[in-house]
Design an enzyme around this catalytic site. Structure first.
Site, short mmCIF file in Angstrom:
data_model
loop_
_atom_site.label_atom_id
_atom_site.label_comp_id
_atom_site.label_asym_id
_atom_site.label_seq_id
_atom_site.Cartn_x
_atom_site.Cartn_y
_atom_site.Cartn_z
N SER A 27 0.83 -1.21 0.00
CA SER A 27 0.00 0.00 0.00
C SER A 27 0.86 1.26 0.00
O SER A 27 0.58 2.22 -0.72
CB SER A 27 -0.89 0.03 1.25
OG SER A 27 -1.82 -1.01 1.23
N ARG A 31 1.36 4.38 -3.01
CA ARG A 31 1.13 5.81 -2.71
C ARG A 31 2.39 6.62 -2.92
O ARG A 31 2.34 7.78 -3.37
CB ARG A 31 0.60 5.96 -1.28
CG ARG A 31 -0.85 5.47 -1.18
CD ARG A 31 -1.18 4.95 0.18
NE ARG A 31 -2.60 4.65 0.36
CZ ARG A 31 -3.17 3.48 0.05
NH1 ARG A 31 -2.46 2.51 -0.46
NH2 ARG A 31 -4.47 3.31 0.26
N ARG A 127 -14.21 -7.00 -10.21
CA ARG A 127 -14.32 -6.35 -8.90
C ARG A 127 -15.12 -5.04 -8.97
O ARG A 127 -15.14 -4.37 -10.01
CB ARG A 127 -12.92 -6.13 -8.33
CG ARG A 127 -12.24 -7.47 -8.05
CD ARG A 127 -10.88 -7.33 -7.45
NE ARG A 127 -10.94 -6.73 -6.13
CZ ARG A 127 -9.86 -6.39 -5.43
NH1 ARG A 127 -8.66 -6.58 -5.94
NH2 ARG A 127 -9.98 -5.88 -4.24
N SER A 172 -13.21 1.63 3.38
CA SER A 172 -12.27 1.22 2.34
C SER A 172 -11.25 2.31 2.11
O SER A 172 -11.59 3.44 1.76
CB SER A 172 -13.03 0.94 1.03
OG SER A 172 -12.13 1.01 -0.05
N ASP A 320 -6.62 -7.98 5.07
CA ASP A 320 -5.81 -8.82 4.18
C ASP A 320 -5.17 -10.00 4.92
O ASP A 320 -4.62 -10.90 4.28
CB ASP A 320 -4.72 -7.98 3.51
CG ASP A 320 -5.32 -6.96 2.54
OD1 ASP A 320 -6.47 -7.15 2.10
OD2 ASP A 320 -4.63 -5.97 2.23
N LYS A 347 -12.55 -9.35 -2.85
CA LYS A 347 -11.10 -9.18 -2.99
C LYS A 347 -10.64 -9.86 -4.28
O LYS A 347 -11.46 -10.13 -5.15
CB LYS A 347 -10.38 -9.72 -1.75
CG LYS A 347 -10.70 -8.93 -0.48
CD LYS A 347 -10.14 -7.51 -0.58
CE LYS A 347 -10.51 -6.69 0.63
NZ LYS A 347 -10.16 -5.28 0.48
C1 S3P Z 1 -5.68 -1.30 0.20
C2 S3P Z 1 -6.88 -1.28 0.84
C3 S3P Z 1 -7.67 -2.46 1.19
C4 S3P Z 1 -6.83 -3.73 1.10
C5 S3P Z 1 -5.99 -3.76 -0.15
C6 S3P Z 1 -5.04 -2.57 -0.18
C7 S3P Z 1 -4.98 -0.04 -0.08
O1 S3P Z 1 -8.74 -2.59 0.29
O2 S3P Z 1 -7.63 -4.88 1.17
O3 S3P Z 1 -5.21 -4.95 -0.21
O4 S3P Z 1 -3.77 -0.06 -0.40
O5 S3P Z 1 -5.62 1.02 0.01
P1 S3P Z 1 -10.11 -1.73 0.48
O6 S3P Z 1 -9.79 -0.31 0.39
O7 S3P Z 1 -11.00 -2.18 -0.64
O8 S3P Z 1 -10.63 -2.13 1.82
#
Ligand code: S3P
Length: 434
Positions: A27, A31, A127, A172, A320, A347
């Site tokens: 993540s 970013r 998705r 989310s 996750d 997911k």
């Molecule tokens: C993520 C947010 C989560 C997570 C994904 C990574 C992110 O998903 O499950 O693996 O990097 O913002 P959601 O935002 O759909 O909950």
């Protein structure tokens, strides 16, 4: 067509010992690339996760005209183009398997004065995207897609957004981040509220690059049109990747593993809380901070675990990690109940159905619910042929189970671990054979 790779995990004959340096956080890596691209000046990103998902983001930013150079050793150099420097892509942007790439990028692209199209692999095309395209419509975004904007490909006719206050129905980080990133391009304040706090890496990274952000649990506001500056940053290790080794060391008798440089952001550390509630022996050492993110080394020793209930605000903090927690729950004493986790169904695969199906093959008694599952503990895993469903986290969860099975566990379609954890199989081999 190439046969999908199959991996076989043999039962561990001795305790797991040694040190694991887990790769960079997925993540945070996404970013870092996006914000470095929108900054003015050069950024260096160290310990970038070289997973397939993160290269989807790198290639997307390149398609938008951002020079991204791989300097080797997981270091990226990004010559930021500034908030107004992105260019119309020549072709459809392929986001591969990466939900984070497509959803965050949709927020950025919705604000650009040009046209773009986003697509991805078969899993990503299934998705839900309306949660992002619909929310951005409130800011004036014009996004269309298959099934009324629910599925990829999405076509984005960007530009002319206005700031917005959004009450998200789901916790989310991807939805929240898409809106915050779109809000960067509008004069004024964009605020997102969510039912439970989701991971806050976007907020932290925005501040690190120079944006003004006000955050309180469950609510965040970004002030638009900031000046973002190129930065030097090191990505923390991924707690979601560390989780597989954490659970492995807890379950394999006579283990002691040190997980080095793990991000322990409080919006991501639900796994630590739940494992401790289950009776796990975990010690956090050498706490420090890296690019606005808390980090620690984690010492894990084999522990007797018992079942727990997992739900509510904890869910986004460990979403996750739920597949590998199911493996821990199956070997724990007593029953584990997972609820409020409906998000698992959307997911990379339906992780409730997929995990339940594979655990049953190992001999576990599991009941599924619409929003979770009930796992009867005290199981002993039998050897089996299992499937990853093309989902990296299911493949790695099955590998952990294999260490405690009575005979070999063969995992079909196992190369997908490269999505988030290149080198996983080698690292696993390294601690098993010591
Ligand atoms: C993520 C947010 C989560 C997570 C994904 C990574 C992110 O998903 O499950 O693996 O990097 O913002 P959601 O935002 O759909 O909950």
């Amino acid at each position: 067509m190439k046969e999908p790779e199959c991996r076989t995990v043999e039962p561990a004959r001795a305790g797991l010992r040694g040190e694991i340096v887990v790769p960079g956080d997925k993540s945070v890596s996404h970013r870092a690339v996006m914000l470095a691209s929108l900054a003015r000046g050069t950024s260096h990103i160290r310990n970038f996760l070289p997973g397939a998902d993160n290269f989807s983001t790198v290639n997307a930013m390149r398609a938008l005209g951002v020079p991204v150079t791989e300097l080797g050793n997981n270091v990226l150099e990004i010559a930021g183009v500034g908030l107004d420097g992105l260019q119309e892509p020549q072709d459809v942007i392929d986001c591969g398997n990466s939900g984070t790439t497509v959803r965050l990028l949709t927020g950025i692209l919705a604000a650009q004065p040009f046209f773009s199209v986003l697509s991805g692999d078969a899993s990503l095309r299934r998705r839900p995207m309306k949660r992002v395209s619909g929310a951005l419509a409130g800011m004036g975004a014009r996004i269309t897609g298959r099934h009324g904007g629910e599925n990829l490909p999405l076509a984005v006719s960007g530009g002319n957004l206005h700031p917005f206050r959004y009450n998200s129905p789901v916790a989310s980080a991807q939805v929240k981040s898409a809106l915050l990133l779109a809000g960067l391009f509008c004069e004024g304040q964009t605020t997102v509220r969510e039912p439970y706090p989701s991971r806050d890496h976007t907020e932290r990274m925005l501040s690190f690059f120079g944006a003004r952000v006000e955050a309180s649990p469950g609510q965040v506001t970004v002030h638009g049109r900031p000046q973002l500056y190129g930065r030097e940053l090191t990505v923390v290790g991924d707690i979601s990747s560390a989780a597989f080794f954490m659970v492995a060391a807890l379950l394999v008798p006579d283990s002691q593993l040190r997980l080095v440089n793990v991000g322990v952001n409080p919006t991501r550390d639900g796994i630590l809380e739940v494992l401790r509630n289950m009776g796990a022996h975990l010690e956090l050492e050498n706490r420090r901070e890296e690019a606005g993110e808390p980090v620690a080394d984690i010492l894990v020793r084999t522990s007797a675990l018992h079942g727990v209930e997992i739900g509510g605000a904890l869910i986004p903090r460990l979403i996750d990690e739920l597949p590998v927690l199911c493996v821990a729950a199956a070997l724990a004493e007593g029953t584990t109940v997972i609820r409020d986790a409906r998000e698992l169904r959307v997911k990379e695969t339906d992780r409730i159905a997929a995990m339940a199906g594979e655990l049953v093959k190992l001999g576990v008694a599991v009941e599924t619910r619409d929003d979770g599952m009930i796992i009867r503990g005290g199981a002993s895993f039998q050897g089996a042929n299992v499937k990853s469903h093309g989902d990296h986290r299911i493949a790695m969860s099955m590998a952990v189970a294999g260490l405690r099975a009575s005979s070999a566990v063969s995992i079909a379609d196992a190369a997908c671990t490269d999505i988030s954890f290149p080198g996983f199989w080698e690292q696993l081999q390294g601690i098993v054979s010591r």
